[in-house]
Enzyme design. Structure first.
Site, PDB file in Angstrom:
ATOM      1  CG  HIS A   1      -3.833  -0.269  -2.514  1.00  0.00           C
ATOM      2  ND1 HIS A   1      -2.797  -1.096  -2.890  1.00  0.00           N
ATOM      3  CD2 HIS A   1      -4.031  -0.485  -1.180  1.00  0.00           C
ATOM      4  CE1 HIS A   1      -2.372  -1.768  -1.830  1.00  0.00           C
ATOM      5  NE2 HIS A   1      -3.101  -1.423  -0.794  1.00  0.00           N
TER       6      HIS A   1
ATOM      7  CG  ASP B   1      -2.190  -5.528  -2.273  1.00  0.00           C
ATOM      8  OD1 ASP B   1      -3.366  -5.378  -1.921  1.00  0.00           O
ATOM      9  OD2 ASP B   1      -1.223  -5.079  -1.634  1.00  0.00           O
TER      10      ASP B   1
ATOM     11  NE  ARG C   1       2.404  -9.095   5.429  1.00  0.00           N
ATOM     12  CZ  ARG C   1       1.088  -9.027   5.272  1.00  0.00           C
ATOM     13  NH1 ARG C   1       0.308  -9.885   5.919  1.00  0.00           N
ATOM     14  NH2 ARG C   1       0.552  -8.123   4.486  1.00  0.00           N
TER      15      ARG C   1
ATOM     16  CD  GLN D   1      -0.591  -8.810   0.167  1.00  0.00           C
ATOM     17  OE1 GLN D   1      -0.101  -7.733  -0.154  1.00  0.00           O
ATOM     18  NE2 GLN D   1      -1.291  -8.959   1.279  1.00  0.00           N
TER      19      GLN D   1
ATOM     20  CE  LYS E   1      -9.124  -7.702   8.731  1.00  0.00           C
ATOM     21  NZ  LYS E   1      -7.853  -8.445   8.589  1.00  0.00           N
TER      22      LYS E   1
ATOM     23  CG  HIS F   1      -5.842  -0.927   1.903  1.00  0.00           C
ATOM     24  ND1 HIS F   1      -4.473  -0.809   2.025  1.00  0.00           N
ATOM     25  CD2 HIS F   1      -6.354   0.201   2.454  1.00  0.00           C
ATOM     26  CE1 HIS F   1      -4.178   0.332   2.626  1.00  0.00           C
ATOM     27  NE2 HIS F   1      -5.311   0.961   2.899  1.00  0.00           N
TER      28      HIS F   1
ATOM     29  CB  CYS G   1      -1.022  -0.012   1.129  1.00  0.00           C
ATOM     30  SG  CYS G   1      -0.564  -0.888   2.618  1.00  0.00           S
TER      31      CYS G   1
END
Length: 666
Positions: free
Chosen positions: A408, A406, A386, A404, A492, A538, A357
């Site tokens: 945004h 992912d 991570r 991911q 979320k 997100h 992000c």
């Protein structure tokens, strides 16, 4: 005159009862059937002991086995306490620590007496037998309130150093609650509990394993024995659970991944996946599918750096909230001055990105953005790292390096609900393409968070409204709100998939975030010519490719849909005379876009069938002299009851092409 309190029941009726009346007495007044069935109560929405006196006006609901979620939490909590009592009865000198309920059972951490080593699975049968004795004794479970000092003194005098330490460090200065089991054993606990041990079904639990666990989760502290069990309302539920565990073991993605030659993990890159050719075919097929899905939804794909300056993570808030989970490195890039020596710069901290992000905000901030540019939907198959604890790693399900799907969405305030609603529809389409049903949860503000209360009020309302408009905030979709489970910067929506054997997996999310755009100073020029903050949504659907592939393998027990299967067909010969024909068939399959291979080995056909079945190849095309002469194949389908079906090559190709086409392209 006895003081009265007003009790309001779920149907709206009210009863005036004497202060100190228990929920059990109210259940008995309603009827003997309810008195027998009632396990606990909900008082103003909180679980409450059935025998605990009511001290004030309250909303009261009686909890029975039909209220399965609450009932299971109660019985598992009781099983944990009875486990601790049994261990101390069998092994004097054992110290007790914590014993919570879990999603499918319970555990209790105990310190074995100095006279023996840690507990092992060989101890479990004796502990189970003792637990059943305690249940059969039907010992009342009685709540008391103690002063903190008195409880610490008791624990210390009995050699319970762990309990004494915890009692001393509990926040606040209020008194503490304990629960007696009969008159001879107690534990410190907030409760609630059942009325007595006999309310439990002695055949509805099983101790499953023993592992090591550090006191309070800190490896600097003493190592304890963690004894796990599974607990249910009745034996039927237990048997069903054990059957699911047996089925889950057959579906374990780590075992199937080895049998299907998909991937492996090893110490040299602990927590990261080595994808083999077969596994990477699945990975790429999913990646291609997701690209088509998000491109069709108006997204633009980007790629961002793996390593970024720690100052960026500090500004975003991740450095303070998430640093222990980040891989950090000093930036000591050398300078080279002509032919002179290499001189190190002063070290600056860098970090491998744990999420995408902040980098997407940096892309958004390049150039001036107008209100007309919004919504701007950026997506990235972003590789993240991570630093998960060593003991938490689990195959593909929890890794340290993952990618991911992912995205945004930067949007205006008036666009949020529409964007979230559109995402709900996209996620619904994707999950149905894979044959999943799902439930949706709304994770609300955590205790530790950034942003104002107004920000959180708006964000939670927007997500809730979008799900309502999408028609998904219903019992059919398992709609539920989860207090305190949001991220530190945003609430979320969570999608929980249900697999073929009834397990649930949390995968997709969308978050409505006003915090990071504020902290990282993102803005756009509004219609009024002034600067405004965008809202940042997100979102992810798979969550991570690694985990989603693991879920797919277990959901399908390795028998993946043809479009995802690494090898979609194998042409196997019965006799060597058919080798050339087998090669011709594979060439035609390949020309039609089918991933096909030959098996020309000098082995019996039954051996080949077994081997390719183990590898979960969905289609085996058997050819011999007759098939070569007639231009046919004998088709065997993985998992089919049909022995085989003779078809023309063109007929097989047409069938396999249809099955090998991804669902979104059919």
């Amino acid at each position: 005159m006895t003081e009265q309190v007003k009790i309001t029941l779920p149907d709206g009726s009210q009863r005036d009862v004497a202060r100190g009346t228990t929920p059990a007495e109210i259940a008995a007044a309603i009827g003997p059937g309810l008195a027998k069935a009632a396990l606990a109560a909900k008082v103003d929405g909180e679980l409450y002991d059935i025998m605990r006196p009511l001290e004030a006006d309250a909303q009261l609901a009686l909890v029975t086995a039909k209220d399965e979620k609450d009932a299971l939490e109660l019985v598992r909590h009781d099983f944990a306490h009875i486990l601790a009592e049994a261990v101390q009865a069998l092994f004097p000198g054992t110290q007790i620590t914590f014993g919570p309920a879990t999603d499918d059972g319970f555990y209790y951490d105990v310190a074995a007496p100095a006279s023996r080593g840690p507990f092992t699975e060989e101890d479990l049968p004796a502990i189970e037998a003792k637990m059943r004795e305690i249940i059969a004794a039907d010992k009342p479970l009685r709540r008391e309130v103690w002063s903190r000092e008195a409880l610490i003194e008791r624990w210390a005098s009995q050699g319970e150093s762990f309990k004494a330490e915890w009692a001393a460090e509990l926040p606040g200065d209020e008194d503490l609650t304990v629960y007696w089991s009969g008159n001879d054993w107690l534990d410190m606990c907030r409760g609630p509990h059942l009325a007595s041990t006999g309310k439990l079904d002695p055949q509805a639990f099983k101790l499953t394993r023993v592992s090591g666990a550090y006191w309070r989760g800190d490896q600097k502290n003493a190592m304890l024995s963690r004894i796990y069990g599974t607990g249910w309302l009745n034996k039927k539920q237990l048997d069903a659970h054990l059957l699911r565990l047996e089925e889950a073991a057959k579906r374990d993605h780590r075992r199937l991944g080895q049998e299907m030659d998909l991937f492996h993990l090893q110490q040299e890159a602990h927590g990261s996946v080595f994808w083999h050719p077969n596994g990477y075919v699945i990975y790429r097929a999913l990646e291609d599918y997701m690209r088509r899905a998000v491109n069709g939804a108006g997204s633009k794909e980007v790629k961002t750096p793996q390593v970024m300056d720690a100052r960026q993570w500090e500004q975003s808030g991740h450095w303070g909230k998430y640093r222990e989970n980040m891989f950090v490195i000093p930036d000591e890039t050398p300078n080279i001055e002509d032919d002179g020596p290499m001189v190190s710069n002063d070290a600056q901290w860098m970090a491998l990105k744990p999420m995408n992000c902040p980098a997407h905000i940096l892309i958004f901030k390049q150039g001036i953005k107008s209100y007309r540019d919004l919504p701007l939907r950026l997506v990235e198959n972003g590789c993240c790292h991570r630093n998960e604890p060593h003991g938490a790693l689990h195959g593909l399900m929890r890794v340290r390096q993952f990618t991911q799907d992912d995205g945004h969405i930067f949007c205006r305030e008036d666009q949020i609900v529409d964007e979230v609603q559109d995402f709900c529809k996209l996620a619904d389409r994707v999950y149905k393409d894979f044959g999943f049903t799902y439930s949706i949860k709304l994770a609300l503000r955590p205790e530790k968070r950034f942003g104002t209360e107004e920000m959180w009020d708006l964000a939670e309302t927007e997500l809730r409204d979008a799900v309502v408009r999408a028609g998904l905030a219903t019992e059919e979709y398992g709609w539920e709100e989860l207090p305190g489970e949001g991220a530190f910067y945003a609430p979320k929506l969570e999608w929980h998939l249900t697999d073929a054997i009834g397990r649930t997996w949390q995968v997709g999310t969308i978050q409505s975030d006003r915090v990071l755009p504020e902290r990282l100073d993102a803005n756009y020029v509004g219609e009024d010519g002034e600067k405004h903050r965008p809202v940042m949504l997100h979102r992810a659907i798979f969550g991570s490719y690694e985990r989603f592939i693991g879920i797919l393998i277990e959901h399908f027990a390795g028998k993946l849909p043809v479009w995802l299967a690494p090898t979609q067909a194998v042409v196997a010969t019965i006799v060597s005379d058919a080798d050339d024909y087998a090669k011709e068939v594979v060439a035609k399959l390949a020309a039609a876009g089918i991933r096909a291979e030959t098996d020309l080995r000098n082995e019996k056909i039954n051996y080949k069938v077994r081997e390719h079945s183990l590898a979960k190849v969905p289609n085996l095309l058997v050819v011999g002299r007759r098939e070569a002469e007639e231009g046919t194949v004998a088709l065997r389908r993985l998992g089919s009851d049909e022995h085989q079906k003779v078809m023309t090559v063109d007929g097989v190709i047409a069938q396999l092409v249809a099955e090998a086409t991804p669902p979104d392209l059919r």
